[in-house]
Motif scaffolding. Structure first.
Motif, PDB file in Angstrom:
ATOM      1  N   TYR A 180      -8.157   3.117 -12.508  1.00 20.12           N
ATOM      2  CA  TYR A 180      -8.197   2.774 -13.933  1.00 20.12           C
ATOM      3  C   TYR A 180      -8.001   4.010 -14.816  1.00 20.12           C
ATOM      4  O   TYR A 180      -7.390   3.941 -15.885  1.00 20.12           O
ATOM      5  CB  TYR A 180      -9.502   2.059 -14.267  1.00 20.12           C
ATOM      6  CG  TYR A 180     -10.700   2.956 -14.451  1.00 20.12           C
ATOM      7  CD1 TYR A 180     -11.114   3.370 -15.718  1.00 20.12           C
ATOM      8  CD2 TYR A 180     -11.437   3.399 -13.348  1.00 20.12           C
ATOM      9  CE1 TYR A 180     -12.212   4.187 -15.887  1.00 20.12           C
ATOM     10  CE2 TYR A 180     -12.542   4.216 -13.512  1.00 20.12           C
ATOM     11  CZ  TYR A 180     -12.933   4.607 -14.790  1.00 20.12           C
ATOM     12  OH  TYR A 180     -14.017   5.420 -14.956  1.00 20.12           O
ATOM     13  N   LEU A 181      -8.494   5.189 -14.356  1.00 26.45           N
ATOM     14  CA  LEU A 181      -8.311   6.413 -15.148  1.00 26.45           C
ATOM     15  C   LEU A 181      -6.857   6.876 -15.122  1.00 26.45           C
ATOM     16  O   LEU A 181      -6.299   7.292 -16.143  1.00 26.45           O
ATOM     17  CB  LEU A 181      -9.224   7.514 -14.612  1.00 26.45           C
ATOM     18  CG  LEU A 181     -10.708   7.431 -15.010  1.00 26.45           C
ATOM     19  CD1 LEU A 181     -11.517   8.455 -14.257  1.00 26.45           C
ATOM     20  CD2 LEU A 181     -10.868   7.624 -16.514  1.00 26.45           C
ATOM     21  N   ILE A 182      -6.240   6.795 -13.938  1.00 22.61           N
ATOM     22  CA  ILE A 182      -4.840   7.211 -13.820  1.00 22.61           C
ATOM     23  C   ILE A 182      -3.943   6.286 -14.638  1.00 22.61           C
ATOM     24  O   ILE A 182      -3.019   6.734 -15.331  1.00 22.61           O
ATOM     25  CB  ILE A 182      -4.418   7.259 -12.332  1.00 22.61           C
ATOM     26  CG1 ILE A 182      -5.190   8.392 -11.611  1.00 22.61           C
ATOM     27  CG2 ILE A 182      -2.923   7.454 -12.197  1.00 22.61           C
ATOM     28  CD1 ILE A 182      -4.993   8.433 -10.123  1.00 22.61           C
ATOM     29  N   ARG A 233      -2.262  12.335  -1.414  1.00 19.71           N
ATOM     30  CA  ARG A 233      -2.850  11.006  -1.252  1.00 19.71           C
ATOM     31  C   ARG A 233      -2.390  10.072  -2.364  1.00 19.71           C
ATOM     32  O   ARG A 233      -2.189  10.510  -3.495  1.00 19.71           O
ATOM     33  CB  ARG A 233      -4.377  11.091  -1.243  1.00 19.71           C
ATOM     34  CG  ARG A 233      -4.909  11.948  -0.088  1.00 19.71           C
ATOM     35  CD  ARG A 233      -6.410  11.939  -0.026  1.00 19.71           C
ATOM     36  NE  ARG A 233      -6.907  12.668   1.144  1.00 19.71           N
ATOM     37  CZ  ARG A 233      -8.160  12.668   1.533  1.00 19.71           C
ATOM     38  NH1 ARG A 233      -9.064  11.955   0.869  1.00 19.71           N
ATOM     39  NH2 ARG A 233      -8.543  13.361   2.596  1.00 19.71           N
ATOM     40  N   LYS A 234      -2.292   8.777  -2.028  1.00 23.73           N
ATOM     41  CA  LYS A 234      -1.806   7.782  -2.979  1.00 23.73           C
ATOM     42  C   LYS A 234      -2.970   6.937  -3.498  1.00 23.73           C
ATOM     43  O   LYS A 234      -4.094   7.050  -3.034  1.00 23.73           O
ATOM     44  CB  LYS A 234      -0.756   6.876  -2.309  1.00 23.73           C
ATOM     45  CG  LYS A 234       0.489   7.627  -1.858  1.00 23.73           C
ATOM     46  CD  LYS A 234       1.470   6.689  -1.198  1.00 23.73           C
ATOM     47  CE  LYS A 234       2.740   7.418  -0.736  1.00 23.73           C
ATOM     48  NZ  LYS A 234       3.671   6.518  -0.046  1.00 23.73           N
ATOM     49  N   ILE A 235      -2.674   6.080  -4.499  1.00 22.30           N
ATOM     50  CA  ILE A 235      -3.668   5.146  -5.052  1.00 22.30           C
ATOM     51  C   ILE A 235      -3.099   3.739  -4.973  1.00 22.30           C
ATOM     52  O   ILE A 235      -1.913   3.545  -4.701  1.00 22.30           O
ATOM     53  CB  ILE A 235      -4.015   5.499  -6.512  1.00 22.30           C
ATOM     54  CG1 ILE A 235      -2.760   5.414  -7.395  1.00 22.30           C
ATOM     55  CG2 ILE A 235      -4.675   6.855  -6.607  1.00 22.30           C
ATOM     56  CD1 ILE A 235      -3.059   5.467  -8.872  1.00 22.30           C
ATOM     57  N   ASN A 236      -3.941   2.760  -5.251  1.00 24.38           N
ATOM     58  CA  ASN A 236      -3.522   1.358  -5.203  1.00 24.38           C
ATOM     59  C   ASN A 236      -2.928   0.932  -6.552  1.00 24.38           C
ATOM     60  O   ASN A 236      -3.396  -0.006  -7.201  1.00 24.38           O
ATOM     61  CB  ASN A 236      -4.705   0.455  -4.851  1.00 24.38           C
ATOM     62  CG  ASN A 236      -5.231   0.739  -3.457  1.00 24.38           C
ATOM     63  OD1 ASN A 236      -4.486   1.222  -2.594  1.00 24.38           O
ATOM     64  ND2 ASN A 236      -6.500   0.452  -3.220  1.00 24.38           N
ATOM     65  N   SER A 237      -1.926   1.639  -6.995  1.00 23.14           N
ATOM     66  CA  SER A 237      -1.255   1.323  -8.250  1.00 23.14           C
ATOM     67  C   SER A 237       0.073   2.062  -8.279  1.00 23.14           C
ATOM     68  O   SER A 237       0.240   3.094  -7.624  1.00 23.14           O
ATOM     69  CB  SER A 237      -2.124   1.737  -9.435  1.00 23.14           C
ATOM     70  OG  SER A 237      -1.407   1.570 -10.637  1.00 23.14           O
ATOM     71  N   GLU A 238       1.015   1.527  -9.073  1.00 24.60           N
ATOM     72  CA  GLU A 238       2.307   2.187  -9.252  1.00 24.60           C
ATOM     73  C   GLU A 238       2.408   2.886 -10.602  1.00 24.60           C
ATOM     74  O   GLU A 238       3.456   3.396 -10.981  1.00 24.60           O
ATOM     75  CB  GLU A 238       3.431   1.153  -9.129  1.00 24.60           C
ATOM     76  CG  GLU A 238       3.640   0.637  -7.709  1.00 24.60           C
ATOM     77  CD  GLU A 238       4.033   1.746  -6.725  1.00 24.60           C
ATOM     78  OE1 GLU A 238       4.883   2.580  -7.091  1.00 24.60           O
ATOM     79  OE2 GLU A 238       3.476   1.781  -5.616  1.00 24.60           O
ATOM     80  N   LYS A 239       1.303   2.935 -11.354  1.00 26.34           N
ATOM     81  CA  LYS A 239       1.325   3.573 -12.676  1.00 26.34           C
ATOM     82  C   LYS A 239       1.048   5.058 -12.557  1.00 26.34           C
ATOM     83  O   LYS A 239      -0.046   5.530 -12.861  1.00 26.34           O
ATOM     84  CB  LYS A 239       0.309   2.893 -13.605  1.00 26.34           C
ATOM     85  CG  LYS A 239       0.780   1.562 -14.164  1.00 26.34           C
ATOM     86  CD  LYS A 239      -0.114   1.113 -15.314  1.00 26.34           C
ATOM     87  CE  LYS A 239       0.453  -0.127 -15.975  1.00 26.34           C
ATOM     88  NZ  LYS A 239      -0.333  -0.512 -17.158  1.00 26.34           N
TER      89      LYS A 239
END
Length: 905
Positions: free
Chosen positions: A104-106, A121-127
């Motif tokens: 949510y911050l990213i 490392r990646k996150i669960n978002s494409e934003k």
């Protein structure tokens, strides 16, 4: 020419002074702030990443890099990212600890337009803007392919994973197994986490019954080294081959461990720190960058470990040389900057000293010329002020004169009406109500004009106080009685109390009853029926003051508006009634002329407190009159007002069914006027706006006339609610209002109003509009009732009524052969009550819902008689009649012919 030289020299002097003393510093390049949130701080691989970033950033002067260490604490990392978002960082680089918590911050940073680069490392978002890192699937595949390339008969692998659930851990596992699963001679004997390494590996090595392993695949070099130490403690380190991941340069890191024979191989996993800074710089310079920037990875074993080590040594030496050179350049720049500043300062002072001499010679010419210009400008301003004052005085005098001119015809109107009201012919006539309405509103207009004139006098300070000794209770009681009838009509508890009926004070009676009138008018305006209004006179024995309290149980004044109630033209935010906004302003001025004060508070209503001096010591001698001054009868004389009962007309009972009109209006005079105009031709119902919607649902009138400014909901809101409700959507609505601007007109039509009339309006136009709308409604009824069989969903007009009838027809046709289908069943399927269904269909069609169902059955039977060979009995049951005889009777009543005769004809 002298003037020109003076200007030129002064400008040159200012420019050099500005350049030498303000802008002598070297212009710094624009700085870009880049922040990096590092999730893990103590790991060698992470330290290498930090170092690479610092080295790359040091190559660019415009980049200011700040590294935040989270120490494997997700909350700390969140706070670092939030800090960078809130403090204007130009680019944010993040190596997230886990894929979910920072999403949510990213996304927030990305939505604010801040570039976000993910590293490792990646996150669960494409934003995000870009990702930098090696493909961890390739890391796992490279490790598996390397083991497979050794061509051993049987290979059993101990897989040691990381303990967290980060994307590198998941992908290295998947990549490794994707290759291993296709190699029949390779199997993963055990898969454990690094946090369980020592107990589990020791247990496996000590146990004879468990399956042995001859290879260890660890997710980083440190884990692989720890596994080797455990194997060495058991004496089996030479029978097991160890493969790690990272391939770092340095003591006890991957490359040295391969060189020392501890690891068979390590998979190079580049940190990407330098690449992240390069991508950040491209973004800052508006260059396009790929979203995914995948770094190459390779296997390091005994064949290339030494080559890699030598390359890293050279890189480190080069970096040391670069840093030394940068330090020397920095020192030279500082020396140059100091010398340059000194030179500019000396040059500036030299030129300034030369120019100042010239400026001093010519400055007196400039000053003298400016002085002359200012004198001319001041004269022009004074002339313009006189012209503006003359113009304003003319306008104000015109306004005052016109207001005085209004008083004469209004006075004549009042006198004439009083004479007419005494006429015996008019007294018993309905015309008396019209005369009374004109009389009361003429007096109201006269009061408003008097207030405008008072306001003008107050502004010009032309009021002269004429205070005389007055019994305060008797004075208040006289005004109290003038409002008493209004209180009785509205059932308002209206009281006057005092603790000293004999108290006398000095007041200007004419001004003070204007104060009383304004305060009591406001109290009655904003207090609902059955409310309470009190006047309380308190003689404070212990001091020289008397307090007069006016308290009501009305709507009150919002706290935020209390400070502004005595300002001219001010209206509270909850006041939707028409008002000039000068009454309370005048009241305050009049009270202060008496050297008193007026205060307001609001809690469960409104309370005004007047504080006045006792005695006459506070007044000047010319402000006191010793003969009682008469109170202005034009303000207080309400005894000649026409009673409200004079406007009430009791309708004559009439058995004939008439059209009904609902009038929603909060002005009592207007609502009485409209009622008396319509009552002869229509059933008239009234609402003050507080219950307009409820009355519309209850009565289902034929037409609604509605004002806009109402106490609860506005006319726009009421119209929109009624038009969207199935029960009242068919009722024509006329908006009647004083708002005549384009925006209000459009808003009225958008709310669903059928007609928008502005005040003042012609009753003839309003009356004809009502007749026309009812006539059009009758035409629509005629169409509906004569085209029952044609109304279906394919031919829908799109209106609410048409859709409503279409739905009714569908339900009736579906149950046409059901003789037990009733009105209650139909209402249940439509999800409305039986009474609402009856009223709605009666209003649209002019027939009851029972008759409507019967008509549909008979129309269908008529078609079956014409188009089929069914018997009359079969047709009777097919159209829902309980018996053929009842069907024949109903058919003959409807079409004046029996079913048999109709078929034969």
């Amino acid at each position: 020419m002298a003037k020109l030289n003076s200007h030129t020299i002064l400008k040159i002097c200012i420019i050099f002074f500005f350049l030498c003393f303000i802008n002598c510093k070297n212009k710094k390049e624009e700085k870009y702030i880049i922040g990096f949130s590092q999730c893990i701080s103590k790991d060698d691989w992470r330290k290498a990443m930090d170092y690479e970033m610092k080295v790359e950033a040091s190559l660019y002067e415009e980049i200011d890099l700040t590294i935040f260490q989270a120490n494997e604490d997700i909350e700390i990392q969140k706070s670092h990212v939030e800090y960078m978002i809130n403090n204007g960082f130009d680019v944010i680089i993040i190596s997230p600890l886990r894929p979910e918590p920072l999403v949510y911050l990213i996304e927030r940073a990305h939505d604010k337009g801040i570039p976000v680069i993910l590293i490792d490392r990646k996150i669960n978002s494409e934003k995000f803007t870009a990702y930098v890192g090696a493909n961890n699937l390739d890391v796992g595949r490279n490790a598996a392919n390397y083991i497979a390339s050794l061509n051993e008969k049987q290979i059993n692998v101990l897989e040691i994973k990381g303990s967290d659930n980060s994307s590198p851990v998941i992908e290295r596992h998947l990549g490794f197994h994707k290759i291993i699963n296709n190699e029949p001679n390779i199997s993963v004997a055990y898969s454990i986490k690094d946090e369980d390494l020592e107990p589990r590996m020791s247990q496996i090595l000590d146990s004879i019954s468990v399956k042995p392993f001859n290879y260890v695949y660890a997710f980083n070099d440190n884990i692989a080294h720890d596994a080797w130490k455990i194997a060495k403690s058991k004496g089996v380190e030479k029978s097991i081959k160890f493969i790690g991941v990272d391939g770092l340069y340095g003591t006890n890191n991957g490359i040295q461990l391969v060189e020392n024979g501890i690891l068979l191989a390590t998979i190079l996993y580049p940190t990407g720190g330098d690449e992240a800074i390069k991508i950040a710089r491209k973004i800052l310079h508006n260059e396009n960058v790929p979203k995914n920037n995948i770094l190459n990875t390779t296997v390091i074993d005994y064949r290339n470990a030494e080559i890699m080590k030598n390359q890293y040594d050279k890189i480190n030496n080069h970096q040391n040389d670069i840093e030394n050179q940068q330090e020397k350049i920095k020192q030279q720049q500082e020396t140059y900057s100091t010398q340059s500043k000194t030179l500019k300062l000396v040059l500036g002072l030299l030129i300034l000293s030369l120019l100042l001499g010239g400026v001093l010679i010519y400055s007196w010419n400039i000053i003298r010329r400016k002085k002359r210009e200012l004198e001319i400008s001041n004269k022009k301003i004074l002339i313009q002020q006189d012209q503006i004052k003359t113009s304003n005085d003319a306008k104000v005098n015109f306004f005052t004169g016109l207001s005085h001119e209004f008083k004469t015809p209004i006075t004549l109107i009042l006198s004439s009406i009083e004479s007419l009201s005494e006429n015996n012919i008019i007294k018993g006539n309905k015309l008396l109500r019209e005369v009374g309405l004109v009389y009361n509103n003429s007096k109201r207009l006269l009061r408003l004009i008097n207030q405008l004139l008072d306001f003008r006098k107050i502004e010009d300070r032309k009021f002269i106080l004429k205070a005389s000794e007055t019994n305060l209770y008797e004075f208040s009681d006289r005004i109290f009685k003038d409002f008493e009838r209004e209180a009785q009509k509205r059932n308002i508890d209206f009281t006057l109390k005092t603790n000293d009926e004999n108290l006398k004070i000095y007041i200007d009676r004419n001004l003070m009853d204007k104060v009383y009138f304004n305060l009591l008018s406001n109290a009655f305006k904003f207090t609902p029926d059955n409310g309470k209004i009190d006047i309380n006179i308190v003689n404070e024995i212990d001091n020289n003051f008397v307090k007069i309290l006016f308290k009501d149980s009305g709507i009150g004044i919002p706290k935020k508006d209390l400070q502004g109630v005595f300002k001219a033209f001010f209206q509270a935010s909850n006041n939707n009634k028409a008002s000039s906004g000068i009454g309370l302003h005048l009241s305050k001025e009049f009270v202060e002329m008496h050297k008193g004060s007026i205060d307001v508070s609001s809690k469960h209503g409104t309370e005004f407190t007047l504080t006045l001096y006792k005695g006459s010591a506070h007044l000047n001698s010319d402000e006191i009159v010793y003969e009682p001054d008469l109170v202005d009868d034009s303000i207080l004389n309400f005894n000649s007002d026409f009673e409200e009962n004079d406007f009430i007309e009791v309708g004559v009972p009439n058995d004939e069914e008439r059209y009904s009109v609902l009038i929603i209006e909060d002005n009592p005079d207007l609502i009485k006027y409209l009622r008396n105009k319509f009552i002869g031709d229509y059933d008239v119902y009234m609402s003050d706006g507080s219950d307009g919607i409820e009355k519309a649902f209850e009565l289902i009138p034929d037409i609604i006339i509605c004002d806009i400014n109402l106490p609860d909901k506005s006319g726009f809101e009421i119209c929109e609610i009624l038009k969207k409700d199935l029960r009242t959507s068919h009722i024509p609505t006329i908006i009647l209002t004083a708002l005549n601007n384009k925006e209000s007109y459009i808003k009225g039509l958008e709310s669903g109003a059928d007609l928008y009339l502005t005040k003042p309006f012609s009753f003839a136009i309003l009356s004809q509009s009502v007749k026309t709308m009812i006539y059009n409604r009758e035409k629509l009824r005629y169409y509906f009732i004569n085209n029952i069989h044609k109304i279906n969903i394919e031919e829908s007009f799109g209106s609410v009524e048409q859709e409503f009838l279409t739905k009714i027809n569908q339900i009736i046709n579906k149950n046409l052969d059901n003789s037990k289908f009733s009105v209650e069943n139909l209402a249940s399927e439509l999800n409305i009550s039986r009474v609402q269904l009856y009223r709605k269909t009666k209003a649209i069609l002019g027939v009851t819902i029972s008759d409507y169902i019967q008509n549909i059955r008979l129309e269908e039977a008529k078609s079956l008689l014409q188009e089929t060979l069914l018997t009359i009995s079969e047709i009777a049951y097919a159209t829902g009649f309980s018996s053929p005889n009842y069907f024949s009777t109903s058919f003959k009543n409807k079409f004046d012919i029996s079913p048999k005769a109709f078929r034969e004809s």
